[in-house]
Design a protein around this motif. Structure first.
Motif, PDB file in Angstrom:
ATOM      1  N   VAL A 174      28.150 -16.636 -46.250  1.00 55.16           N
ATOM      2  CA  VAL A 174      27.806 -17.643 -45.244  1.00 55.16           C
ATOM      3  C   VAL A 174      26.460 -17.321 -44.611  1.00 55.16           C
ATOM      4  O   VAL A 174      25.593 -18.195 -44.460  1.00 55.16           O
ATOM      5  N   GLU A 175      26.256 -16.060 -44.237  1.00 53.85           N
ATOM      6  CA  GLU A 175      24.980 -15.669 -43.626  1.00 53.85           C
ATOM      7  C   GLU A 175      23.818 -15.965 -44.575  1.00 53.85           C
ATOM      8  O   GLU A 175      22.769 -16.482 -44.171  1.00 53.85           O
ATOM      9  N   LYS A 176      24.004 -15.645 -45.856  1.00 54.93           N
ATOM     10  CA  LYS A 176      22.933 -15.878 -46.836  1.00 54.93           C
ATOM     11  C   LYS A 176      22.667 -17.364 -47.019  1.00 54.93           C
ATOM     12  O   LYS A 176      21.510 -17.801 -47.091  1.00 54.93           O
ATOM     13  N   LEU A 177      23.736 -18.161 -47.106  1.00 51.96           N
ATOM     14  CA  LEU A 177      23.550 -19.593 -47.324  1.00 51.96           C
ATOM     15  C   LEU A 177      22.909 -20.253 -46.110  1.00 51.96           C
ATOM     16  O   LEU A 177      22.041 -21.123 -46.251  1.00 51.96           O
ATOM     17  N   VAL A 178      23.302 -19.852 -44.916  1.00 56.82           N
ATOM     18  CA  VAL A 178      22.708 -20.414 -43.709  1.00 56.82           C
ATOM     19  C   VAL A 178      21.212 -20.100 -43.660  1.00 56.82           C
ATOM     20  O   VAL A 178      20.391 -20.966 -43.329  1.00 56.82           O
ATOM     21  N   GLU A 179      20.855 -18.874 -44.012  1.00 57.62           N
ATOM     22  CA  GLU A 179      19.432 -18.522 -44.033  1.00 57.62           C
ATOM     23  C   GLU A 179      18.682 -19.328 -45.084  1.00 57.62           C
ATOM     24  O   GLU A 179      17.553 -19.778 -44.862  1.00 57.62           O
ATOM     25  N   ALA A 180      19.308 -19.532 -46.251  1.00 60.01           N
ATOM     26  CA  ALA A 180      18.664 -20.323 -47.300  1.00 60.01           C
ATOM     27  C   ALA A 180      18.494 -21.771 -46.866  1.00 60.01           C
ATOM     28  O   ALA A 180      17.437 -22.378 -47.075  1.00 60.01           O
ATOM     29  N   ASN A 181      19.542 -22.359 -46.276  1.00 62.48           N
ATOM     30  CA  ASN A 181      19.490 -23.752 -45.828  1.00 62.48           C
ATOM     31  C   ASN A 181      18.469 -23.969 -44.724  1.00 62.48           C
ATOM     32  O   ASN A 181      17.856 -25.043 -44.634  1.00 62.48           O
ATOM     33  N   THR A 182      18.319 -22.967 -43.869  1.00 61.32           N
ATOM     34  CA  THR A 182      17.544 -23.149 -42.638  1.00 61.32           C
ATOM     35  C   THR A 182      16.157 -22.528 -42.722  1.00 61.32           C
ATOM     36  O   THR A 182      15.144 -23.228 -42.702  1.00 61.32           O
ATOM     37  N   LEU A 183      16.090 -21.206 -42.827  1.00 64.79           N
ATOM     38  CA  LEU A 183      14.794 -20.527 -42.781  1.00 64.79           C
ATOM     39  C   LEU A 183      14.033 -20.634 -44.098  1.00 64.79           C
ATOM     40  O   LEU A 183      12.880 -21.078 -44.132  1.00 64.79           O
ATOM     41  N   PHE A 221      29.070 -30.472 -43.333  1.00 63.07           N
ATOM     42  CA  PHE A 221      27.735 -30.274 -42.775  1.00 63.07           C
ATOM     43  C   PHE A 221      26.960 -29.244 -43.590  1.00 63.07           C
ATOM     44  O   PHE A 221      25.789 -29.432 -43.916  1.00 63.07           O
ATOM     45  N   LEU A 222      27.617 -28.132 -43.895  1.00 66.40           N
ATOM     46  CA  LEU A 222      26.968 -27.076 -44.674  1.00 66.40           C
ATOM     47  C   LEU A 222      26.639 -27.570 -46.078  1.00 66.40           C
ATOM     48  O   LEU A 222      25.582 -27.254 -46.625  1.00 66.40           O
ATOM     49  N   ALA A 223      27.532 -28.353 -46.656  1.00 64.05           N
ATOM     50  CA  ALA A 223      27.269 -28.931 -47.972  1.00 64.05           C
ATOM     51  C   ALA A 223      26.043 -29.836 -47.934  1.00 64.05           C
ATOM     52  O   ALA A 223      25.210 -29.835 -48.848  1.00 64.05           O
ATOM     53  N   PRO A 226      20.441 -25.031 -33.683  1.00 63.22           N
ATOM     54  CA  PRO A 226      21.274 -25.889 -34.538  1.00 63.22           C
ATOM     55  C   PRO A 226      22.758 -25.610 -34.334  1.00 63.22           C
ATOM     56  O   PRO A 226      23.174 -24.453 -34.230  1.00 63.22           O
ATOM     57  N   SER A 227      23.538 -26.674 -34.284  1.00 61.85           N
ATOM     58  CA  SER A 227      24.994 -26.522 -34.211  1.00 61.85           C
ATOM     59  C   SER A 227      25.609 -26.513 -35.597  1.00 61.85           C
ATOM     60  O   SER A 227      26.788 -26.191 -35.763  1.00 61.85           O
ATOM     61  N   VAL A 228      24.815 -26.882 -36.598  1.00 59.24           N
ATOM     62  CA  VAL A 228      25.243 -26.914 -37.993  1.00 59.24           C
ATOM     63  C   VAL A 228      24.053 -26.484 -38.854  1.00 59.24           C
ATOM     64  O   VAL A 228      22.921 -26.438 -38.377  1.00 59.24           O
ATOM     65  N   ALA A 229      24.312 -26.168 -40.124  1.00 59.69           N
ATOM     66  CA  ALA A 229      23.231 -25.825 -41.060  1.00 59.69           C
ATOM     67  C   ALA A 229      23.103 -26.946 -42.075  1.00 59.69           C
ATOM     68  O   ALA A 229      23.160 -26.739 -43.282  1.00 59.69           O
ATOM     69  N   SER A 230      22.896 -28.171 -41.570  1.00 62.02           N
ATOM     70  CA  SER A 230      22.924 -29.352 -42.432  1.00 62.02           C
ATOM     71  C   SER A 230      21.558 -29.812 -42.899  1.00 62.02           C
ATOM     72  O   SER A 230      21.459 -30.675 -43.773  1.00 62.02           O
ATOM     73  N   ALA A 262      26.575 -20.627 -52.459  1.00 63.98           N
ATOM     74  CA  ALA A 262      27.066 -21.864 -51.851  1.00 63.98           C
ATOM     75  C   ALA A 262      28.578 -22.023 -51.964  1.00 63.98           C
ATOM     76  O   ALA A 262      29.253 -22.338 -50.974  1.00 63.98           O
ATOM     77  N   LEU A 263      29.124 -21.855 -53.147  1.00 59.31           N
ATOM     78  CA  LEU A 263      30.558 -22.124 -53.320  1.00 59.31           C
ATOM     79  C   LEU A 263      31.440 -21.162 -52.537  1.00 59.31           C
ATOM     80  O   LEU A 263      32.351 -21.611 -51.819  1.00 59.31           O
ATOM     81  N   PRO A 264      31.225 -19.828 -52.593  1.00 55.02           N
ATOM     82  CA  PRO A 264      32.052 -18.951 -51.754  1.00 55.02           C
ATOM     83  C   PRO A 264      31.810 -19.160 -50.264  1.00 55.02           C
ATOM     84  O   PRO A 264      32.741 -19.021 -49.457  1.00 55.02           O
ATOM     85  N   ALA A 265      30.584 -19.490 -49.886  1.00 57.58           N
ATOM     86  CA  ALA A 265      30.304 -19.723 -48.467  1.00 57.58           C
ATOM     87  C   ALA A 265      31.043 -20.953 -47.960  1.00 57.58           C
ATOM     88  O   ALA A 265      31.606 -20.949 -46.852  1.00 57.58           O
ATOM     89  N   LEU A 266      31.056 -22.014 -48.741  1.00 57.59           N
ATOM     90  CA  LEU A 266      31.772 -23.223 -48.336  1.00 57.59           C
ATOM     91  C   LEU A 266      33.265 -22.962 -48.200  1.00 57.59           C
ATOM     92  O   LEU A 266      33.912 -23.456 -47.267  1.00 57.59           O
ATOM     93  N   ASP A 267      33.831 -22.168 -49.101  1.00 55.16           N
ATOM     94  CA  ASP A 267      35.247 -21.815 -48.980  1.00 55.16           C
ATOM     95  C   ASP A 267      35.511 -21.023 -47.712  1.00 55.16           C
ATOM     96  O   ASP A 267      36.518 -21.241 -47.029  1.00 55.16           O
ATOM     97  N   ALA A 268      34.620 -20.090 -47.374  1.00 56.47           N
ATOM     98  CA  ALA A 268      34.788 -19.304 -46.151  1.00 56.47           C
ATOM     99  C   ALA A 268      34.725 -20.193 -44.913  1.00 56.47           C
ATOM    100  O   ALA A 268      35.526 -20.043 -43.982  1.00 56.47           O
TER     101      ALA A 268
END
Length: 387
Positions: free
Chosen positions: A235-244, A169-171, A120-124, A219-225
């Motif tokens: 960000v690492e935690k949110l990406v894992e939640a969105n994806t895995l 995309f992350l949102a 994935p190029s995004v975690a959408s 989500a909110l701090p990850a989106l700001d980062a």
């Protein structure tokens, strides 16, 4: 979709790899899977990560063959990619990009009888880990799910790519993933089958619930980062939640009304340029209304998703309460035989769904006004990632 047996099952990809700079190790993880990879991406994604992917494959002494993705995972595009696989002799096909690319690649890899990999190029969306593809018509309307006997052999997620992409995309990924727990708990209550082909396991349902908690916390701090193109623990935690977590949770925990409503929304041309997760979020709010969920739960969901940057009114997806014909088409498409809305623990008619869709407009506006959040405006439809 009531379960016909007491079989419980959970499915997952062969390997999941996540981290900053993970793309540089693509060749290393591909080498055990095949010796003639075929990389599939659109021109935008290839321009961003093509050189890094090429360098990684060459370092692993693998040949580099890239095919351009046509843009929409239609049946014709899948057939075309099967022809490319046959012509090149590829033994593993690799999707680099968003959910649409991955859907086409998984379907083509299955038909060609070779292994498939998602990068994935995004975690959408939570599409990267799943053993299914969503096939659309050429004009972007939902056509069918295709189910496969196995998941991707490898999912490789480079979190720096996520951080370098627009935060929208992350949102959108948050919108897709938030539905996971709402739908899994409904599926569990209904004792219905999941996409994995049986009743949900404790593990599948637990992963769905875990994704929900991780998202609300990060989500909110990850989106700001990500707006500053930084990779942080959030960000690492949110990406894992969105994806895995969401990927395993939706597939082995169960889908219900939210995703069926998403599929129904594709019957309205106004929504075609919106991201998958944006439309799913409309489905989630509507599912909560259909359930008669506690008012505070719905209010909290509306406030949180507004802060994330997700739509929770018809206005934001180009519709209105006066669009009787469009809303009727959406409702009828969402409730056809075989749709996941029938995993809800009670029957839902098109009339009931139209009423629920209409009701979210005024209620969401009221909640947002009382919380001093922005009033709804129509999202600019653009092809970020339709699945």
């Amino acid at each position: 979709m009531a379960a016909s047996s007491a079989i419980r099952t959970i499915i997952s990809p062969g390997r999941y790899v996540q981290g900053k700079g993970a793309l540089s190790r693509l060749g290393e993880f591909l080498a055990p899977l095949g010796k003639t990879p075929l990389l599939v991406s659109d021109d935008v994604v290839w321009g961003i990560l093509g050189q890094r992917a090429t360098d990684s494959l060459r370092a692993a002494q693998l040949p580099v063959t890239r095919e351009r993705f046509g843009g929409i995972p239609t049946a014709a595009e899948v057939t075309r990619l099967v022809g490319v696989i046959d012509r090149t002799g590829a033994d593993v096909i690799v999707a680099l990009g968003g959910g649409s690319t991955m859907d086409a690649v998984k379907a083509a890899g299955f038909l060609a009888g070779i292994r498939w990999v998602t990068v994935p190029s995004v975690a959408s969306t939570d599409a990267p880990t799943s053993a299914l593809s969503v096939i659309y018509t050429a004009d972007g309307a939902f056509e069918e799910y295709r189910f496969f006997p196995k998941n991707p052999d490898l999912v490789l997620m480079d979190t720096q790519l996520v951080a370098d992409a627009p935060a929208a995309f992350l949102a959108a990924g948050v919108g897709d993933a938030l539905a996971t727990w709402l739908e899994a708990r409904a599926t569990r209550q209904a004792h219905a089958n999941t996409m994995a082909g049986g009743l949900p396991t404790l593990a599948g349902t637990a992963l769905a619930e875990l994704s929900w908690g991780v998202i609300w916390d990060n989500a909110l701090p990850a989106l700001d980062a990500v707006r500053d193109h930084q990779v942080t623990p959030a960000v690492e935690k949110l990406v894992e939640a969105n994806t895995l977590l969401s990927g395993l949770g939706f597939e082995s925990g169960g889908l219900a009304a939210a995703h069926a409503i998403h599929n129904g929304l594709t019957a309205a041309h106004q929504t075609h340029g919106l991201a998958h997760g944006q439309k799913v979020n409309i489905g989630s709010v509507t599912q909560l209304v259909l359930e008669g969920a506690p008012t505070q739960e719905i209010r909290d969901f509306i406030e949180f998703t507004t802060r994330v940057g997700l739509p929770n009114t018809l206005t934001e997806v180009g519709l209105s309460v006066d669009d009787e014909d469009d809303l009727r088409r959406v409702a009828e498409a969402a409730t056809v035989q075989g749709e996941t809305i029938h995993n809800m623990p009670f029957p839902i008619t098109p009339d009931e769904l139209v009423s629920a869709l209409k009701s979210i407009e005024r209620f969401s506006r009221t909640v947002r006004s009382e919380a001093h959040l922005p009033a709804p405006v129509q999202y600019v439809a653009h092809q970020v990632d339709t699945h």
